[in-house]
Design a protein around this motif. Structure first.
Motif, mmCIF file in Angstrom:
data_model
loop_
_atom_site.group_PDB
_atom_site.id
_atom_site.type_symbol
_atom_site.label_atom_id
_atom_site.label_comp_id
_atom_site.label_asym_id
_atom_site.label_seq_id
_atom_site.Cartn_x
_atom_site.Cartn_y
_atom_site.Cartn_z
ATOM 1 N N PRO A 145 0.815 -1.218 0.000
ATOM 2 C CA PRO A 145 0.000 0.000 0.000
ATOM 3 C C PRO A 145 0.851 1.271 0.000
ATOM 4 C CG PRO A 145 -0.811 -1.548 1.637
ATOM 5 C CD PRO A 145 0.499 -2.075 1.147
ATOM 6 N N ALA A 146 2.023 1.208 0.621
ATOM 7 C CA ALA A 146 2.904 2.381 0.633
ATOM 8 C C ALA A 146 3.431 2.677 -0.775
ATOM 9 C CB ALA A 146 4.053 2.155 1.604
ATOM 10 N N LEU A 147 3.742 1.634 -1.532
ATOM 11 C CA LEU A 147 4.195 1.826 -2.911
ATOM 12 C C LEU A 147 3.079 2.432 -3.757
ATOM 13 C CD1 LEU A 147 6.116 -1.545 -3.337
ATOM 14 C CD2 LEU A 147 7.109 0.727 -2.993
ATOM 15 N N MET A 148 1.866 1.962 -3.532
ATOM 16 C CA MET A 148 0.716 2.531 -4.247
ATOM 17 C C MET A 148 0.554 4.012 -3.883
ATOM 18 S SD MET A 148 -0.864 -0.022 -5.957
ATOM 19 C CE MET A 148 -2.559 0.480 -6.055
ATOM 20 N N ALA A 149 0.649 4.320 -2.592
ATOM 21 C CA ALA A 149 0.504 5.699 -2.132
ATOM 22 C C ALA A 149 1.602 6.583 -2.711
ATOM 23 C CB ALA A 149 0.524 5.758 -0.608
ATOM 24 N N ALA A 150 2.816 6.045 -2.852
ATOM 25 C CA ALA A 150 3.932 6.829 -3.378
ATOM 26 C C ALA A 150 3.673 7.306 -4.798
ATOM 27 C CB ALA A 150 5.218 6.013 -3.326
ATOM 28 N N VAL A 151 2.917 6.532 -5.563
ATOM 29 C CA VAL A 151 2.611 6.916 -6.941
ATOM 30 C C VAL A 151 1.311 7.711 -7.011
ATOM 31 C CG1 VAL A 151 2.102 6.038 -9.254
ATOM 32 C CG2 VAL A 151 3.913 4.988 -7.882
ATOM 33 N N PHE A 178 11.220 4.953 -4.742
ATOM 34 C CA PHE A 178 10.343 4.231 -5.665
ATOM 35 C C PHE A 178 9.357 5.200 -6.311
ATOM 36 C CE2 PHE A 178 6.300 2.209 -6.634
ATOM 37 C CZ PHE A 178 6.677 1.107 -7.377
ATOM 38 N N GLY A 179 8.706 6.027 -5.509
ATOM 39 C CA GLY A 179 7.734 6.984 -6.038
ATOM 40 C C GLY A 179 8.348 7.960 -7.019
ATOM 41 N N VAL A 180 9.513 8.474 -6.688
ATOM 42 C CA VAL A 180 10.199 9.436 -7.572
ATOM 43 C C VAL A 180 10.551 8.775 -8.900
ATOM 44 C CG1 VAL A 180 12.321 10.783 -7.864
ATOM 45 C CG2 VAL A 180 11.060 10.910 -5.715
ATOM 46 N N LEU A 181 11.151 7.588 -8.845
ATOM 47 C CA LEU A 181 11.541 6.889 -10.076
ATOM 48 C C LEU A 181 10.320 6.494 -10.907
ATOM 49 C CD1 LEU A 181 14.414 4.570 -8.765
ATOM 50 C CD2 LEU A 181 14.637 6.563 -10.269
ATOM 51 N N TYR A 182 9.307 5.956 -10.258
ATOM 52 C CA TYR A 182 8.117 5.510 -10.973
ATOM 53 C C TYR A 182 7.431 6.684 -11.667
ATOM 54 C CZ TYR A 182 4.082 2.609 -12.059
ATOM 55 O OH TYR A 182 3.105 1.909 -12.724
ATOM 56 N N MET A 183 7.278 7.780 -10.963
ATOM 57 C CA MET A 183 6.590 8.943 -11.532
ATOM 58 C C MET A 183 7.411 9.617 -12.630
ATOM 59 S SD MET A 183 4.853 10.275 -7.992
ATOM 60 C CE MET A 183 4.617 11.934 -8.582
ATOM 61 N N ALA A 184 8.736 9.387 -12.614
ATOM 62 C CA ALA A 184 9.599 9.924 -13.674
ATOM 63 C C ALA A 184 9.595 9.019 -14.908
ATOM 64 C CB ALA A 184 11.019 10.103 -13.156
ATOM 65 N N GLY A 185 8.855 7.919 -14.850
ATOM 66 C CA GLY A 185 8.762 7.017 -15.989
ATOM 67 C C GLY A 185 9.741 5.862 -15.949
ATOM 68 N N HIS A 186 10.530 5.756 -14.896
ATOM 69 C CA HIS A 186 11.513 4.684 -14.760
ATOM 70 C C HIS A 186 10.911 3.556 -13.911
ATOM 71 C CE1 HIS A 186 14.356 7.499 -16.450
ATOM 72 N NE2 HIS A 186 14.071 8.356 -15.484
ATOM 73 N N LYS A 187 9.897 2.922 -14.464
ATOM 74 C CA LYS A 187 9.121 1.946 -13.694
ATOM 75 C C LYS A 187 9.925 0.702 -13.328
ATOM 76 C CE LYS A 187 4.949 3.755 -15.670
ATOM 77 N NZ LYS A 187 3.810 3.562 -16.550
ATOM 78 N N ILE A 236 2.192 -4.256 -10.868
ATOM 79 C CA ILE A 236 1.088 -4.757 -11.691
ATOM 80 C C ILE A 236 -0.173 -3.912 -11.507
ATOM 81 C CG2 ILE A 236 -0.530 -6.698 -11.957
ATOM 82 C CD1 ILE A 236 1.892 -8.552 -11.392
ATOM 83 N N LEU A 237 -0.486 -3.528 -10.273
ATOM 84 C CA LEU A 237 -1.756 -2.848 -10.009
ATOM 85 C C LEU A 237 -1.747 -1.339 -10.235
ATOM 86 C CD1 LEU A 237 -3.066 -4.829 -6.935
ATOM 87 C CD2 LEU A 237 -3.872 -4.896 -9.284
ATOM 88 N N ILE A 238 -0.621 -0.684 -10.044
ATOM 89 C CA ILE A 238 -0.603 0.783 -10.196
ATOM 90 C C ILE A 238 -1.102 1.236 -11.570
ATOM 91 C CG2 ILE A 238 0.904 2.814 -10.346
ATOM 92 C CD1 ILE A 238 2.497 1.613 -7.981
ATOM 93 N N PRO A 239 -0.609 0.659 -12.681
ATOM 94 C CA PRO A 239 -1.086 1.134 -13.983
ATOM 95 C C PRO A 239 -2.582 0.877 -14.214
ATOM 96 C CG PRO A 239 0.756 -0.395 -14.274
ATOM 97 C CD PRO A 239 0.437 -0.348 -12.824
ATOM 98 N N ARG A 240 -3.145 -0.080 -13.506
ATOM 99 C CA ARG A 240 -4.566 -0.384 -13.661
ATOM 100 C C ARG A 240 -5.438 0.521 -12.791
ATOM 101 N NH1 ARG A 240 -1.318 -4.102 -14.967
ATOM 102 N NH2 ARG A 240 -1.802 -5.807 -16.381
ATOM 103 N N ILE A 241 -4.901 0.955 -11.661
ATOM 104 C CA ILE A 241 -5.668 1.784 -10.735
ATOM 105 C C ILE A 241 -5.455 3.277 -10.986
ATOM 106 C CG2 ILE A 241 -5.893 2.410 -8.289
ATOM 107 C CD1 ILE A 241 -5.272 -0.521 -7.644
ATOM 108 N N ALA A 242 -4.253 3.663 -11.373
ATOM 109 C CA ALA A 242 -3.911 5.084 -11.501
ATOM 110 C C ALA A 242 -4.831 5.866 -12.448
ATOM 111 C CB ALA A 242 -2.453 5.242 -11.920
ATOM 112 N N PRO A 243 -5.162 5.347 -13.639
ATOM 113 C CA PRO A 243 -6.035 6.134 -14.524
ATOM 114 C C PRO A 243 -7.415 6.400 -13.909
ATOM 115 C CG PRO A 243 -4.960 4.396 -15.769
ATOM 116 C CD PRO A 243 -4.667 4.141 -14.330
ATOM 117 N N ALA A 244 -8.008 5.392 -13.310
ATOM 118 C CA ALA A 244 -9.320 5.579 -12.681
ATOM 119 C C ALA A 244 -9.210 6.508 -11.479
ATOM 120 C CB ALA A 244 -9.891 4.238 -12.253
#
Length: 162
Positions: free
Chosen positions: A37-43, A87-96, A144-152
């Motif tokens: 959940p923390a990784l999800m929150a970071a994004v 993790f949040g910084v890298l993921y949001m910068a596109g470096h998934k 796996i779940l962030i790209p599916r949840i983030a748009p909604a």
């Protein structure tokens, strides 16, 4: 921080507490699935919110496990906050992929290393496999779940990073 973001932060912290109950067999009773959940929150909410969720999630996991390493869990909570923030910084910068790989390696192999000084090399060697497995499971689930949840999430709630 607005009320909507605080509410979501509280939800992710609650999910982290639930994940802290799901333990991975290990010589340390605080290895759990509290990071997801923390990784999800970071994004979804931003790296700082993810860091806060990760630190709190670890402390609750340690509490449920009986604080096997005493006050050393504060060091682990700080490490978790830093790793999840990265993790949040890298993921949001596109470096998934880099975000996932850095999370698993830093959480599973690097973050336990300072404890060699306190508890010795046998402790490190026995703890790393379970910690790395838990980190991989948490990281892959988020990946796996962030790209599916983030748009909604973005469509419904807008940008909560601010």
């Amino acid at each position: 921080m607005n009320a909507r973001k605080v509410s979501w932060l509280a939800l992710f912290v609650a999910l982290s507490v639930i994940g802290s109950i799901i333990k991975v067999p290990s010589p340390i009773s605080s290895v759990a699935l509290d990071s997801f959940p923390a990784l999800m929150a970071a994004v979804l909410l931003g790296p700082a919110a993810g860091a806060l969720t990760g630190a709190f999630g670890h402390l609750v996991s340690a509490l449920i496990g009986g604080f096997p390493m005493g006050p050393l869990h504060i060091i682990i909570a700080i490490e978790m906050a830093a790793i999840i923030w990265l993790f949040g910084v890298l993921y949001m910068a596109g470096h998934k992929w880099s975000a996932l790989l850095s999370f698993v390696l830093l959480n599973g192999i690097v973050s336990p290393a300072p404890f060699i000084l306190f508890m010795g090399m046998p402790f490190y060697i026995s703890a790393v496999p379970a910690i790395t497995i838990a980190a991989a499971f948490n990281g892959i689930a988020a990946y796996i779940l962030i790209p599916r949840i983030a748009p909604a999430f973005a469509k419904r709630y807008g940008d909560l990073h601010a």
